[in-house]
Write an enzyme that holds these catalytic residues in place. Structure first.
Site, PDB file in Angstrom:
ATOM      1  N   HIS A 171      50.533 -12.337  70.742  1.00  0.00           N
ATOM      2  CA  HIS A 171      51.838 -12.928  70.412  1.00  0.00           C
ATOM      3  C   HIS A 171      53.003 -12.214  71.092  1.00  0.00           C
ATOM      4  O   HIS A 171      54.148 -12.619  70.907  1.00  0.00           O
ATOM      5  CB  HIS A 171      52.025 -12.886  68.894  1.00  0.00           C
ATOM      6  CG  HIS A 171      52.095 -11.480  68.389  1.00  0.00           C
ATOM      7  ND1 HIS A 171      51.003 -10.638  68.387  1.00  0.00           N
ATOM      8  CD2 HIS A 171      53.124 -10.741  67.916  1.00  0.00           C
ATOM      9  CE1 HIS A 171      51.363  -9.459  67.928  1.00  0.00           C
ATOM     10  NE2 HIS A 171      52.656  -9.485  67.635  1.00  0.00           N
ATOM     11  N   ASP A 172      52.723 -11.131  71.817  1.00  0.00           N
ATOM     12  CA  ASP A 172      53.788 -10.405  72.523  1.00  0.00           C
ATOM     13  C   ASP A 172      53.758 -10.647  74.021  1.00  0.00           C
ATOM     14  O   ASP A 172      54.525 -10.023  74.762  1.00  0.00           O
ATOM     15  CB  ASP A 172      53.635  -8.893  72.291  1.00  0.00           C
ATOM     16  CG  ASP A 172      53.929  -8.488  70.858  1.00  0.00           C
ATOM     17  OD1 ASP A 172      54.731  -9.164  70.200  1.00  0.00           O
ATOM     18  OD2 ASP A 172      53.340  -7.493  70.409  1.00  0.00           O
TER      19      ASP A 172
HETATM   20  C1  NOJ Z   1      54.249  -4.796  67.897  1.00  0.00           C
HETATM   21  C2  NOJ Z   1      54.114  -6.221  67.480  1.00  0.00           C
HETATM   22  O1  NOJ Z   1      53.019  -6.776  68.135  1.00  0.00           O
HETATM   23  C3  NOJ Z   1      55.416  -6.879  67.825  1.00  0.00           C
HETATM   24  O2  NOJ Z   1      55.348  -8.274  67.702  1.00  0.00           O
HETATM   25  C4  NOJ Z   1      56.489  -6.292  66.953  1.00  0.00           C
HETATM   26  O3  NOJ Z   1      57.728  -6.795  67.365  1.00  0.00           O
HETATM   27  C5  NOJ Z   1      56.531  -4.772  67.073  1.00  0.00           C
HETATM   28  N1  NOJ Z   1      55.245  -4.171  67.072  1.00  0.00           N
HETATM   29  C6  NOJ Z   1      57.298  -4.192  65.925  1.00  0.00           C
HETATM   30  O4  NOJ Z   1      56.568  -4.328  64.736  1.00  0.00           O
END
Ligand code: NOJ
Length: 561
Positions: free
Chosen positions: A322-323
Site C-alpha cells: 500500500h506504500d
Molecule cells: C509504514 C506504513 O506502511 C505506512 O503506510 C505508514 O504511513 C507509516 N508506516 C507510518 O505508520
C-alpha cells in the site's frame, strides 16, 4: 502445531478502505472482506494481512490509531472482526493484523491526557521536550516532510517520526511497553495469527536529540532514528512476552537493513519470523526500466539479497504494497505493461527464498492511476511534500509528477471487481477515485478466461502448495543460475535431492537458455525436465536449448544442462 507454518504460506495484503464496501458508504469494510473470502481461497491464499482497521482519525488512513482494541466504525464492529476470523478459519485461512506501535494518534486517550497534564502517567508515554529559548528541540525532518516536533499551547514540543497526528510512543518507559504487550496478547488470544509490524526500526531514538548539520534547515536523521543501538532490548522483550507465547507469524517492516541487521531481525533466533527486504523494491531512477542494463542492475540486487538472506534468515517477498506504486508501472515501460510482463514478474519473485505476499489487485494487473491534481490525491505524505514545496517556493508540479508516478495513492485506488459502476467496489461514492481502466482490468472479466493474469496467479499459488515442490520452496537452498544471460533472472531451488529451476526472460525479444534435465532414467540416461509452469506455453526444446519468448517465465522440475 506445525513449526514455521508460514514458510509454506501465500499471504494476501488487504488495504481495507479500498477492498470491498458492503454498506454503500464508499469505504471498504470488514464485511466486504468476509464477502470475498471465497475469492481469496480460490486464489490460493493462506493468510490475509489486513492493514489497520482500528479506531483512527484517518490522518494516515489508519496508521494513526486512537483505540487499539476497537474496530473503527468506518470498517465495522469488533463482532464483524470476530466473524471474519471465524469465516476465514472455516476456510482454512488465517488473518494477521497490522501492529502500529512506533506511534499512535494524537486523538488516542493517552495523548489527550498527556496534553492536558504534563505530570500524568501518560505524559511519560511520549517524547516531550522544552527549550529554554522556546524554539524547536532540534532540526530533524520527519518522514512526511516538515519537522519531527510540534508545539503544544503550553510550550512543550512532542516528537513524531511521521505526521504531527502520529506522536511517537516512548518505548523507554516500561509501563508503556507493558500496555503494548497486553494489547498484542489480547489480539493473539482472540485468534489473529500474527502481525505485520509497522515502522518497527524507529522505536529507539538517539535521546540526545542533537541537531544534525544541514544546508537547508531540516535534515532527515536516519542514523539517529532507525535501528538505533539498544533497540534489540525492546524487540527481544516484545518477542518473549508476546510472540513466543503464541504460534504466530510476524513480518517486520524494516527498510534499510543490512546483512547484520537482517540476522538480528529475521535470523534463526531473530525477533521476527521474517522481514521485508526492501533492497530491490523498485527501479526508481532507471531511465528505461525495461532496458537490459536496468534489468541487469535489478537482477544483481535481487540475487545479492537472496544470497545473504537465504544464508541467515527468512524473507517476506513482495512486488507491491500500500506504500508503493503498482508493480507493472514500477518495473515496466508503459508499452510493456500487460499480461506477459506482469506474469513474468510474478514467477520471478514467487519462488524465491521467502514467503510470497500478493497485494490486492496485483493478481489482476491493476495499474497506477492518472492524477490530475493534488486534490484528487489523498496521501498525507504527498500532501505534506506538496505543502512543503509551496512553502519553500519550489515547483509543486514536480511533487505532483513524482507522486503521480511513485505515490502511494496508486496502490490505494479501489479494487476492480467488475466492469459495472465503481468497478463493483461500492454502491456509493468511492473515497478515492476508481482507476479509469476498470472496464478492461477487473476480476470478473479475468475469472471468465483461462489465459488471464488471475488464472495464472491461481496456478502460481497451486504450484507453491503442491508437494514435493512446496517443501522445495520452503526448505530448499537457492542458487542463481544463467547469470551471464542478459536480462534473464534464473535460479535453482534444491531440497532433498530434488531441484526446481525458475527462469525468466525479461528481454523484449526472444532468447535462448540452456535446457533443463530431469532425473536419470533407469538406464542412466538424462530425461527431459518437466515443465511445471509457464506463462506462455511450454518452451520448445532444441537440442540442449530452450527458446524463451519475450517475458516468458518457466518453472521446471530439473536442473540446467
Ligand atoms: C509504514 C506504513 O506502511 C505506512 O503506510 C505508514 O504511513 C507509516 N508506516 C507510518 O505508520
Amino acid at each position: 502445531m506445525a513449526a514455521e507454518w508460514w514458510k509454506k504460506a501465500v499471504v494476501y495484503q488487504i488495504y481495507p478502505r479500498s477492498f470491498k464496501d458492503s454498506n454503500g458508504d464508499g469505504i471498504g469494510d470488514l464485511n466486504g472482506i468476509t464477502e470475498k473470502l471465497d475469492y481469496l481461497k480460490e486464489l490460493g491464499v493462506d493468510v490475509i494481512w489486513v492493514s489497520p482497521m482500528y479506531c483512527s482519525p484517518m490522518d494516515d488512513n489508519g496508521y494513526d490509531i486512537s483505540d487499539y482494541y476497537k474496530v473503527d466504525p468506518m470498517f465495522g464492529t469488533n463482532d464483524d472482526m470476530d466473524r471474519l476470523l471465524a469465516e476465514a478459519e472455516k476456510r482454512g485461512m488465517k488473518v494477521i493484523l497490522d501492529l502500529v506501535v512506533n506511534h499512535c494518534s494524537d486523538e488516542h486517550q493517552w495523548f489527550v491526557k498527556a496534553k492536558q497534564d504534563p505530570d500524568c502517567e501518560e505524559a511519560g508515554y511520549f517524547y516531550f521536550r522544552r527549550k529554554e529559548d522556546g524554539g524547536e528541540p532540534n532540526n530533524w525532518r520527519s518522514n512526511f516532510g516538515g519537522s519531527v516536533w510540534t508545539e503544544l499551547p503550553d510550550g512543550r514540543w512532542y516528537f513524531h517520526t511521521f505526521s504531527k497526528k502520529q506522536p511517537d510512543l516512548n518505548w523507554e518507559n516500561p509501563k508503556l511497553r507493558e500496555k503494548i504487550y497486553e494489547m498484542i496478547n489480547w489480539w493473539l488470544e482472540k485468534g489473529v495469527a500474527g502481525f505485520r509490524v509497522d515502522a518497527i526500526t524507529f522505536i529507539k531514538k538517539d535521546l540526545t536529540f542533537a541537531s544534525r548539520e544541514t544546508e537547508d534547515g531540516l535534515r532527515y536523521p536516519i542514523e539517529n532514528l532507525t535501528d538505533y543501538p539498544g533497540i534489540g532490548d525492546f524487540l527481544a522483550e516484545m518477542k518473549e512476552k508476546c510472540f513466543d507465547l503464541h504460534d504466530c507469524m510476524t513480518v517486520a517492516e524494516a527498510p534499510g537493513v543490512g546483512e547484520e541487521t537482517f540476522r538480528r531481525y529475521a535470523g534463526e533466533h531473530g525477533y521476527f519470523s521474517m522481514i521485508f527486504d526492501f533492497t530491490w523494491e523498485n527501479m526508481e531512477g532507471e531511465a528505461d526500466k525495461s532496458s537490459v542494463e536496468a534489468v541487469e542492475r535489478w537482477k544483481q540486487r535481487i540475487l545479492k539479497s537472496q544470497r545473504f538472506t537465504s544464508e541467515i534468515g527468512w524473507n517476506g517477498l513482495f512486488l507491491e504494497n500500500h506504500d508503493q506504486s503498482r508493480c507493472v508501472n514500477k518495473y515496466l515501460e508503459k508499452d510493456q505493461i500487460g499480461y506477459a510482463g506482469a506474469s513474468a514478474m510474478a514467477v520471478m519473485y514467487f519462488y524465491l527464498y521467502g514467503t510470497p505476499f500478493i497485494y490486492q489487485g496485483q493478481e489482476i494487473g491493476m495499474t497506477n492511476a492518472v492524477w490530475n491534481s493534488i486534490e484528487e490525491m489523498d496521501d498525507v505524505r504527498a500532501k505534506g511534500m506538496y505543502r512543503e514545496a509551496l512553502e519553500q517556493k519550489k515547483d509543486p508540479q514536480k511533487v505532483l509528477e513524482y507522486f503521480g508516478e511513485l505515490g502511494r495513492d496508486n496502490a490505494r485506488t479501489p479494487m476492480q471487481w467488475c466492469n459495472e459502476k465503481n468497478a463493483g467496489f461500492t454502491e456509493g461514492t468511492p473515497w478515492l477515485k476508481v482507476n479509469e481502466n476498470y472496464q478492461d482490468i477487473n476480476v470478473k472479466a479475468q475469472e471468465a478466461r483461462d489465459d488471464s493474469l488471475l488464472a495464472f496467479y491461481r496456478r502460481l499459488t497451486a504450484l507453491r502448495h503442491q508437494e514435493p515442490y512446496a517443501s522445495v520452496f520452503a526448505e530448499g537452498t537457492v542458487r542463481p543460475v544463467m547469470e551471464e544471460l542478459p536480462a534473464v533472472i534464473a535460479y535453482e531451488r534444491e531440497w532433498n535431492g530434488r531441484t526446481v529451476t525458475v527462469a525468466v526472460n525479461f528481454k523484449k525479444t526472444e532468447q535462448e537458455i540452456p535446457a533443463i534435465n530431469g532425473a536419470l532414467s533407469a538406464a542412466g540416461n538424462p530425461t527431459e525436465g518437466t515443465c511445471l509452469l509457464s506463462n506462455e506455453g511450454e518452451p520448445e526444446r532444441i537440442g540442449e536449448r530452450y527458446l524463451l519468448k519475450a517475458y516468458q517465465a518457466v518453472v521446471f522440475d530439473g536442473k540446467m544442462v
